[in-house]
Design an enzyme around this catalytic site. Sequence first.
Site, PDB file in Angstrom:
ATOM      1  N   PRO A 113      -6.840 -20.695  17.315  1.00 39.71           N
ATOM      2  CA  PRO A 113      -7.977 -20.486  18.212  1.00 39.71           C
ATOM      3  C   PRO A 113      -8.549 -21.792  18.742  1.00 39.71           C
ATOM      4  O   PRO A 113      -8.595 -22.800  18.033  1.00 39.71           O
ATOM      5  CB  PRO A 113      -8.998 -19.786  17.318  1.00 39.71           C
ATOM      6  CG  PRO A 113      -8.721 -20.367  15.957  1.00 39.71           C
ATOM      7  CD  PRO A 113      -7.219 -20.559  15.903  1.00 39.71           C
ATOM      8  N   GLY A 161      -5.769 -17.921  22.422  1.00 40.12           N
ATOM      9  CA  GLY A 161      -6.114 -17.062  23.547  1.00 40.12           C
ATOM     10  C   GLY A 161      -7.027 -15.915  23.214  1.00 40.12           C
ATOM     11  O   GLY A 161      -7.212 -15.016  24.033  1.00 40.12           O
ATOM     12  N   CYS A 213     -20.715 -34.322  46.166  1.00 37.66           N
ATOM     13  CA  CYS A 213     -20.407 -34.310  47.599  1.00 37.66           C
ATOM     14  C   CYS A 213     -19.171 -33.442  47.849  1.00 37.66           C
ATOM     15  O   CYS A 213     -18.144 -33.907  48.341  1.00 37.66           O
ATOM     16  CB  CYS A 213     -20.172 -35.742  48.073  1.00 37.66           C
ATOM     17  SG  CYS A 213     -19.986 -35.886  49.860  1.00 37.66           S
ATOM     18  N   GLU A 214     -19.269 -32.171  47.458  1.00 41.82           N
ATOM     19  CA  GLU A 214     -18.195 -31.196  47.607  1.00 41.82           C
ATOM     20  C   GLU A 214     -18.815 -29.825  47.822  1.00 41.82           C
ATOM     21  O   GLU A 214     -19.693 -29.411  47.069  1.00 41.82           O
ATOM     22  CB  GLU A 214     -17.325 -31.136  46.340  1.00 41.82           C
ATOM     23  CG  GLU A 214     -16.526 -32.378  46.043  1.00 41.82           C
ATOM     24  CD  GLU A 214     -15.287 -32.502  46.912  1.00 41.82           C
ATOM     25  OE1 GLU A 214     -14.914 -31.510  47.573  1.00 41.82           O
ATOM     26  OE2 GLU A 214     -14.697 -33.605  46.924  1.00 41.82           O
ATOM     27  N   ARG A 253     -10.934 -21.735  22.243  1.00 45.18           N
ATOM     28  CA  ARG A 253     -12.113 -21.165  22.896  1.00 45.18           C
ATOM     29  C   ARG A 253     -12.891 -20.232  21.976  1.00 45.18           C
ATOM     30  O   ARG A 253     -14.123 -20.222  21.972  1.00 45.18           O
ATOM     31  CB  ARG A 253     -11.648 -20.421  24.158  1.00 45.18           C
ATOM     32  CG  ARG A 253     -12.766 -19.760  24.939  1.00 45.18           C
ATOM     33  CD  ARG A 253     -12.268 -19.201  26.247  1.00 45.18           C
ATOM     34  NE  ARG A 253     -11.203 -18.220  26.058  1.00 45.18           N
ATOM     35  CZ  ARG A 253     -11.023 -17.188  26.871  1.00 45.18           C
ATOM     36  NH1 ARG A 253     -11.827 -17.001  27.886  1.00 45.18           N
ATOM     37  NH2 ARG A 253     -10.027 -16.347  26.671  1.00 45.18           N
ATOM     38  N   TYR A 286     -11.203 -21.965  38.365  1.00 41.88           N
ATOM     39  CA  TYR A 286     -10.686 -20.606  38.430  1.00 41.88           C
ATOM     40  C   TYR A 286     -11.781 -19.545  38.461  1.00 41.88           C
ATOM     41  O   TYR A 286     -11.609 -18.439  37.945  1.00 41.88           O
ATOM     42  CB  TYR A 286      -9.698 -20.307  37.286  1.00 41.88           C
ATOM     43  CG  TYR A 286      -9.905 -21.021  35.986  1.00 41.88           C
ATOM     44  CD1 TYR A 286      -9.062 -22.077  35.633  1.00 41.88           C
ATOM     45  CD2 TYR A 286     -10.912 -20.664  35.108  1.00 41.88           C
ATOM     46  CE1 TYR A 286      -9.222 -22.747  34.429  1.00 41.88           C
ATOM     47  CE2 TYR A 286     -11.071 -21.325  33.898  1.00 41.88           C
ATOM     48  CZ  TYR A 286     -10.216 -22.366  33.566  1.00 41.88           C
ATOM     49  OH  TYR A 286     -10.374 -23.031  32.372  1.00 41.88           O
ATOM     50  N   TYR A 332     -13.550 -25.930  26.927  1.00 42.56           N
ATOM     51  CA  TYR A 332     -12.990 -26.397  28.202  1.00 42.56           C
ATOM     52  C   TYR A 332     -14.119 -26.762  29.167  1.00 42.56           C
ATOM     53  O   TYR A 332     -14.100 -26.413  30.342  1.00 42.56           O
ATOM     54  CB  TYR A 332     -12.052 -25.337  28.802  1.00 42.56           C
ATOM     55  CG  TYR A 332     -10.949 -24.993  27.853  1.00 42.56           C
ATOM     56  CD1 TYR A 332      -9.890 -25.868  27.658  1.00 42.56           C
ATOM     57  CD2 TYR A 332     -10.992 -23.822  27.098  1.00 42.56           C
ATOM     58  CE1 TYR A 332      -8.888 -25.574  26.746  1.00 42.56           C
ATOM     59  CE2 TYR A 332      -9.993 -23.525  26.190  1.00 42.56           C
ATOM     60  CZ  TYR A 332      -8.944 -24.404  26.015  1.00 42.56           C
ATOM     61  OH  TYR A 332      -7.956 -24.122  25.110  1.00 42.56           O
TER      62      TYR A 332
END
Length: 432
Positions: free
Chosen positions: A280, A238, A351-352, A282, A322, A387
């Site tokens: 670790p 994190g 298509c969103e 990210r 997010y 990610y």
Amino acid sequence: MSRPTRDRQPVPDRSGDLLRREVAGVDLLEIARDFGTPTYLYDAATIRERISRLRDFDVIRYAQKANSNLAVLDLVRREGALVDAVSAGEIHRALAAGFPATGSPAPIVYTADIFDRPALEAVAAHGIAVNCGSPDMIDQYADRVPGGEITLRINPGFGHGHSRKTNTGGEHSKHGIWHEELESAVARARGRGLSVSGVHTHIGSGADFEHLSRVADSLMEFARRVGPSVASVSAGGGLPVPYRRGDPEIDPRAYFEVFDRARRALERDLGRPVSLEIEPGRYLVAEAGFLLTEVRAVKRMGSNLFYLVDAGFNDLARPVLYGAYHPMRLVPATGEAPRELREVVVGGPLCESGDIFTQEEGGFVRRERLPEARVGDFLLIEVAGAYAFTMSSNYNSRPRAAEILVREGKAHLVRARESLDDLIRGEVIPAD
């Protein structure tokens, strides 16, 4: 408590050169020409440098869910880091990248809240170390590996994260063994003939130093409650990285010292050395990664000017999931400069309505200040090494992007772009 920053390494001002064609020593127009778009690029030198910042810890264990490309795994292995796996597939990747199955400390640790059947089979077959996040895992492991050794992931009852979806502690999180059940979990393990050799606590991404102090104190208290069998403690991961201009950059030495002070007190109480791990994900790869995508349309919708690119949230899901922010820069196809800045919305081809890279949590569209774009120019989405590809999909039947590792100024293709035939591989129309 405020978050300490690195005095000698200020956060770079990414708003300066929004028309730069180069990254990690390679020309982005050449990348687009040779490999097409969308394409991910990873800078090996940045990953190495991030690992070097964490050398104070006894064990650096890479959380490969952030970026599990075999070339990235091979790189972190060569730099002396070990690896965490959360699935049978990640165990398979770690072995394929050259990590041995067993050793001391464990080269590969399976950390999860359940054993699905393939994961339990892989753990038993290869002798993979296990970090149990639920009491049921203890029984299932004991049935397959009698007399084995485990560590326990503990939910301390509180969490922290840059989004509620990345908060991994507290009663609303599924992760870990609830702190009030620690003694019963230890008794359960010992009753089944297992040894508990360590504890692990992770509360989420982007934790500040006030939360870290609570984590460190809780982690060592959990270790005391387990007792003399504890040989290692894991601080989880994190560690934050700067995405926006002005975001503070974490001081790894200060991060280490928070846990090391608590670890030394634990060692005095137990009368033995205790290894301190960091996990670790990210932090090692986010700033090393870039997503190169081509501008395919520029159009105005009322008060909004849209740049539409050939990457979508099937390639990079963090903004739609997010509201994650990613800095961007324009890469002119002709190399022309200067260009007037515009307030724009950047979206993809899906298509969103949610296929927008410039949005806040909750789906609220925002604008990004970028140079004037034309069809055929390119956009570089930065801080996209974590990610990102690992969360990509084939939504709208779109092939997943190519991946490039840049090492010493040379681009190496480390994952080929999927073909249209790859999309339907394994599918069968039943016979009449």
